[in-house]
Write an enzyme that holds these catalytic residues in place. Structure first.
Site, PDB file in Angstrom:
ATOM      1  N   ASN A 122       0.858  -1.178   0.000  1.00  0.00           N
ATOM      2  CA  ASN A 122       0.000   0.000   0.000  1.00  0.00           C
ATOM      3  C   ASN A 122       0.901   1.237   0.000  1.00  0.00           C
ATOM      4  O   ASN A 122       1.493   1.572   1.025  1.00  0.00           O
ATOM      5  CB  ASN A 122      -0.892  -0.054   1.261  1.00  0.00           C
ATOM      6  N   LYS A 124       0.130   4.260  -0.337  1.00  0.00           N
ATOM      7  CA  LYS A 124      -0.538   5.431   0.266  1.00  0.00           C
ATOM      8  C   LYS A 124      -0.306   6.677  -0.589  1.00  0.00           C
ATOM      9  O   LYS A 124      -0.233   6.581  -1.802  1.00  0.00           O
ATOM     10  CB  LYS A 124      -0.067   5.603   1.711  1.00  0.00           C
ATOM     11  N   HIS A 206      -9.585   0.892   5.002  1.00  0.00           N
ATOM     12  CA  HIS A 206      -8.298   1.146   5.650  1.00  0.00           C
ATOM     13  C   HIS A 206      -8.509   2.102   6.823  1.00  0.00           C
ATOM     14  O   HIS A 206      -9.344   2.997   6.764  1.00  0.00           O
ATOM     15  CB  HIS A 206      -7.316   1.733   4.635  1.00  0.00           C
ATOM     16  N   GLU A 208      -6.948   4.586   7.797  1.00  0.00           N
ATOM     17  CA  GLU A 208      -6.801   6.013   7.489  1.00  0.00           C
ATOM     18  C   GLU A 208      -8.073   6.566   6.850  1.00  0.00           C
ATOM     19  O   GLU A 208      -8.397   7.736   6.996  1.00  0.00           O
ATOM     20  CB  GLU A 208      -5.554   6.226   6.616  1.00  0.00           C
ATOM     21  N   GLU A 276      -5.494  -5.093  10.433  1.00  0.00           N
ATOM     22  CA  GLU A 276      -4.477  -4.070  10.639  1.00  0.00           C
ATOM     23  C   GLU A 276      -4.789  -3.303  11.928  1.00  0.00           C
ATOM     24  O   GLU A 276      -5.589  -2.353  11.927  1.00  0.00           O
ATOM     25  CB  GLU A 276      -4.475  -3.074   9.478  1.00  0.00           C
ATOM     26  N   GLY A 282       2.115   2.246  10.665  1.00  0.00           N
ATOM     27  CA  GLY A 282       3.020   3.383  10.498  1.00  0.00           C
ATOM     28  C   GLY A 282       3.712   3.811  11.786  1.00  0.00           C
ATOM     29  O   GLY A 282       4.311   4.878  11.846  1.00  0.00           O
ATOM     30  N   SER A 322       3.240  -2.107  10.319  1.00  0.00           N
ATOM     31  CA  SER A 322       4.686  -2.105  10.572  1.00  0.00           C
ATOM     32  C   SER A 322       5.376  -3.424  10.211  1.00  0.00           C
ATOM     33  O   SER A 322       6.360  -3.820  10.843  1.00  0.00           O
ATOM     34  CB  SER A 322       4.993  -1.714  12.019  1.00  0.00           C
TER      35      SER A 322
HETATM   36  P1  PGA Z   1       2.671   0.264   7.596  1.00  0.00           P
HETATM   37  O1  PGA Z   1       1.229   0.432   6.951  1.00  0.00           O
HETATM   38  O2  PGA Z   1       3.244  -1.022   7.054  1.00  0.00           O
HETATM   39  O3  PGA Z   1       3.455   1.458   7.163  1.00  0.00           O
HETATM   40  O4  PGA Z   1       2.473   0.204   9.083  1.00  0.00           O
HETATM   41  C1  PGA Z   1       0.379  -0.651   6.748  1.00  0.00           C
HETATM   42  C2  PGA Z   1      -0.900  -0.204   6.119  1.00  0.00           C
HETATM   43  O5  PGA Z   1      -1.370   0.884   6.458  1.00  0.00           O
HETATM   44  O6  PGA Z   1      -1.487  -0.911   5.282  1.00  0.00           O
END
Ligand code: PGA
Length: 366
Positions: A122, A124, A206, A208, A276, A282, A322
């Site tokens: 992803n 983003k 997601h 976010e 997640e 993140g 992460s």
């Molecule tokens: P990250 O993000 O690996 O940077 O923690 C995962 C995601 O949001 O799908």
């Protein structure tokens, strides 16, 4: 670690096991499994594995309870002496594993589900034409294990660039889509449009989008239903906030989010569930393999109870939060972790390739 492939022992795996006894001798150690009853849901998977890790017992008699195609843990534990009758599976950390017949695998694949390992990147809201061109070059030259479905989700504006330069080995997802057919929806991107650009998948739900943009369960469910109705696969994200985990509500939150998908969609054939935990996204704070496995197992059991045993077995449940080149192998070893959704580390080609290739750590010596 001992891996027993039951059909290699002559039992076959075309149907149901009932009341059989297996005795195994390893040096002067003897293990007996009796009353093994295994019920396989709907369509028997290609291979069943009872895999055990010995933890010191020299003679163990196992009394196995009924499986429903998934693992069940055993509650009683008697460690009084080596000759006591006790559940093999209490003492030796064991699981029934329903393995996929992934091509190219030698040995046993430690997967509870029967779906192929799936890794999504992803990207983003990151990248420029130049940085994306470099990333695509890295991905095109990476040696990737064959038994993994690989998908990347570039920002909308770069999908076309990625589609025309990335190897066909890797499929493309959009990071979002509109809830229905396109039209007068300023700033939105429709399913028809992402499909036109060659996207086979869309990431929905997601954290976010849930927590920054404010999308709710029902809206996300509707999006999923529409994307699926148009033939686009859905990477359906779920996951709890830190305060929800701390309040002991992890399962409640995840089940509620799952239910919203289940209520809206008519088929799970083209859905990958991404667990997640929001506190891990993140933050560099990855869930431990045990924490992730616990939720993945609960999700699989929820699917079995609320959708069907077949969907529970076939649906890939991938972990995100992460994940990186250093922690992916340990996570991948967990039998209900069927792959990953990767953010930050998917922006580095070689590291993303390492994560894709962590499928090899699912292979357990038989
Ligand atoms: P990250 O993000 O690996 O940077 O923690 C995962 C995601 O949001 O799908």
């Amino acid at each position: 670690m001992i891996g027993l492939i039951l059909d290699e022992l002559g039992f076959g795996f075309a149907g149901y096991f009932r009341e059989i006894e297996i005795e195994i001798e390893i040096g002067d150690r003897e293990i007996t499994l009796s009353e093994l009853r295994v019920t396989v849901p709907t369509i028997p998977p290609p291979m069943a594995v009872v895999s055990t890790s010995l933890s010191g017992a020299t003679a163990v008699t196992g009394q196995l309870t009924q499986f429903s195609g998934l693992r069940k843990s055993f509650l009683k534990l008697d460690n009084s002496n080596h000759n006591s009758t006790q559940s093999l599976f209490q003492n030796v950390d064991s699981h029934l594993r329903l393995a996929s017949s992934n091509k190219g695998c030698r040995g046993v694949v430690a997967m509870a589900g029967s779906g192929k390992f799936f890794v999504g990147g992803n990207w983003k809201c990151n990248g420029t034409k130049d940085s994306i061109s470099k990333l695509v070059t890295e991905l095109n030259s990476a040696a990737l294990e064959s038994d993994v479905d690989v998908v990347v989700a570039p920002p909308f504006v770069y999908i076309d660039q990625v589609k025309s330069s990335l190897s066909d080995r890797i499929e493309i997802a959009a990071q979002n889509c509109w809830v229905g057919k396109g039209g007068a929806f300023t700033g939105e991107i429709s399913v028809e449009q992402i499909q036109d650009l060659g996207c086979k998948w869309v990431v929905l739900g997601h954290s976010e989008r849930r927590h920054v943009i404010g999308e709710d369960d029902q809206f996300i469910g509707k999006k999923a239903a529409y994307a699926l109705s148009q033939g686009v696969g859905v990477i359906a994200c779920i996951g709890e906030l830190l305060e929800e985990r701390e309040a002991g509500k992890t399962f409640d939150v995840c089940f509620k989010q799952l239910k919203a998908y289940a209520d809206a969609v008519s088929s799970w054939d083209n859905i990958v569930v991404a667990y997640e935990p929001v506190w891990a996204i993140g933050t560099g704070k990855v869930a431990s393999p045990e924490q992730a496995q616990e939720v993945h197992l609960a999700v699989r059991e929820w699917l079995s109870k609320n959708v069907s045993a077949e969907v529970s077995s076939k649906t890939r449940i991938i972990y995100g939060g992460s994940v990186n080149g250093g922690n992916c192998a340990e996570l991948a070893k967990k039998e209900d972790i069927d792959g990953f959704l990767v953010g930050g580390a998917s922006l580095k080609g070689p590291e993303f390739a390492t994560i894709i290739n962590s499928v090899t750590s699912k292979k357990v010596a038989a």
